[in-house]
Design a protein around this motif. Sequence first.
Motif, PDB file in Angstrom:
ATOM      1  N   GLU A 167       0.847  -1.206   0.000  1.00  0.00           N
ATOM      2  CA  GLU A 167       0.000   0.000   0.000  1.00  0.00           C
ATOM      3  C   GLU A 167       0.875   1.246   0.000  1.00  0.00           C
ATOM      4  O   GLU A 167       0.612   2.205  -0.726  1.00  0.00           O
ATOM      5  CB  GLU A 167      -0.885   0.026   1.258  1.00  0.00           C
ATOM      6  N   GLU A 168       1.921   1.217   0.829  1.00  0.00           N
ATOM      7  CA  GLU A 168       2.814   2.378   0.921  1.00  0.00           C
ATOM      8  C   GLU A 168       3.526   2.625  -0.405  1.00  0.00           C
ATOM      9  O   GLU A 168       3.701   3.770  -0.825  1.00  0.00           O
ATOM     10  CB  GLU A 168       3.826   2.183   2.052  1.00  0.00           C
ATOM     11  N   GLU A 171       0.991   4.223  -2.741  1.00  0.00           N
ATOM     12  CA  GLU A 171       0.791   5.635  -2.360  1.00  0.00           C
ATOM     13  C   GLU A 171       1.944   6.490  -2.883  1.00  0.00           C
ATOM     14  O   GLU A 171       1.750   7.581  -3.404  1.00  0.00           O
ATOM     15  CB  GLU A 171       0.764   5.786  -0.831  1.00  0.00           C
ATOM     16  N   GLU A 172       3.151   5.964  -2.705  1.00  0.00           N
ATOM     17  CA  GLU A 172       4.349   6.687  -3.130  1.00  0.00           C
ATOM     18  C   GLU A 172       4.334   6.901  -4.645  1.00  0.00           C
ATOM     19  O   GLU A 172       4.644   7.981  -5.139  1.00  0.00           O
ATOM     20  CB  GLU A 172       5.583   5.872  -2.703  1.00  0.00           C
ATOM     21  N   ARG A 175       1.904   9.570  -5.459  1.00  0.00           N
ATOM     22  CA  ARG A 175       2.450  10.894  -5.105  1.00  0.00           C
ATOM     23  C   ARG A 175       3.432  11.380  -6.163  1.00  0.00           C
ATOM     24  O   ARG A 175       3.413  12.546  -6.540  1.00  0.00           O
ATOM     25  CB  ARG A 175       3.146  10.820  -3.739  1.00  0.00           C
ATOM     26  N   ALA A 183       5.870  11.310   1.379  1.00  0.00           N
ATOM     27  CA  ALA A 183       5.159  11.265   2.658  1.00  0.00           C
ATOM     28  C   ALA A 183       6.110  11.700   3.759  1.00  0.00           C
ATOM     29  O   ALA A 183       7.289  11.399   3.717  1.00  0.00           O
ATOM     30  CB  ALA A 183       4.681   9.853   2.916  1.00  0.00           C
ATOM     31  N   ARG A 248      -5.521  -3.402  -5.618  1.00  0.00           N
ATOM     32  CA  ARG A 248      -5.755  -2.345  -4.625  1.00  0.00           C
ATOM     33  C   ARG A 248      -7.070  -1.684  -4.991  1.00  0.00           C
ATOM     34  O   ARG A 248      -7.208  -1.111  -6.069  1.00  0.00           O
ATOM     35  CB  ARG A 248      -4.608  -1.343  -4.700  1.00  0.00           C
TER      36      ARG A 248
END
Length: 266
Positions: A167-168, A171-172, A175, A183, A248
């Motif tokens: 997930e991280e 997200e990255e 971004r 983050a 996801r």
Amino acid sequence: SYGNMWGTLGTVVRSIRPYQSSEQYLYAMKEDLAEWLKELYDLDIEVGTFLEVLETGTVLCSHANNITHVAREFARACPGVACHLHLPAAGVACNVTAQPGTFQARDNVSNFIQWCRKEMDIKDVLMFETEDLVLRKNEKNFVLCLLELARRAARFGMRAPTLVQMEEEIEEELRQELDLPPADTSLPQPPREPRDLHNLDQMVQHLVSRCTCPVQFPMIKISEGKYRVGDSDTLIFVRILREHVMVRVGGGWDTLEHYLDKHDPC
């Protein structure tokens, strides 16, 4: 390595067939959490014994106390960041000799639930009730709660399950696409295992190829692990978790197989 995975996929698909695709993502999440708890606490736990090992609440309570300990260490090391986070201040009482199904087991599980609500601020929609675990009434909520707890604890340095690490990463990636700053993880991030996406596209195409519609359900690869699906402009992120192809979706995960069952007309 997923090198020989393609050859073994046939056997894998057969072995997990007994699970309806809707139960498959639950199985995948349990497998991930079991492996993570096993490594974290040197526990004898696997997907098949997941609920058995946790049902007395003993492991859950010591997990809660460990998270509280990690939070204290974090507050000491990074006071500037800690003051912006909701950190757990208190641990939880536990009866370590509790037997399955007893009042003591329910008491442990109930203490853990109160701690999740009060100290970790986990919302009701992601919480479970004592009987969900003790009487196996709602396995899904229990699993989702553990995953959410892992997400929150990862913010102040607790090691996270693979799904949360993925997930991280996603997200990255988002971004970077939107040119947002990284983050504000003040924590030195543990080195991530490089994801082998080499066989991912083959596995995706294999699952999509089961479509029997006159016009096949489209799933177009945009970049590694990222696809455009159906007739819409929906973009989805896809990852391999052991033998499962995971998607996801919103704030959670689904298996690609279940996702296709829901979205592909046939």
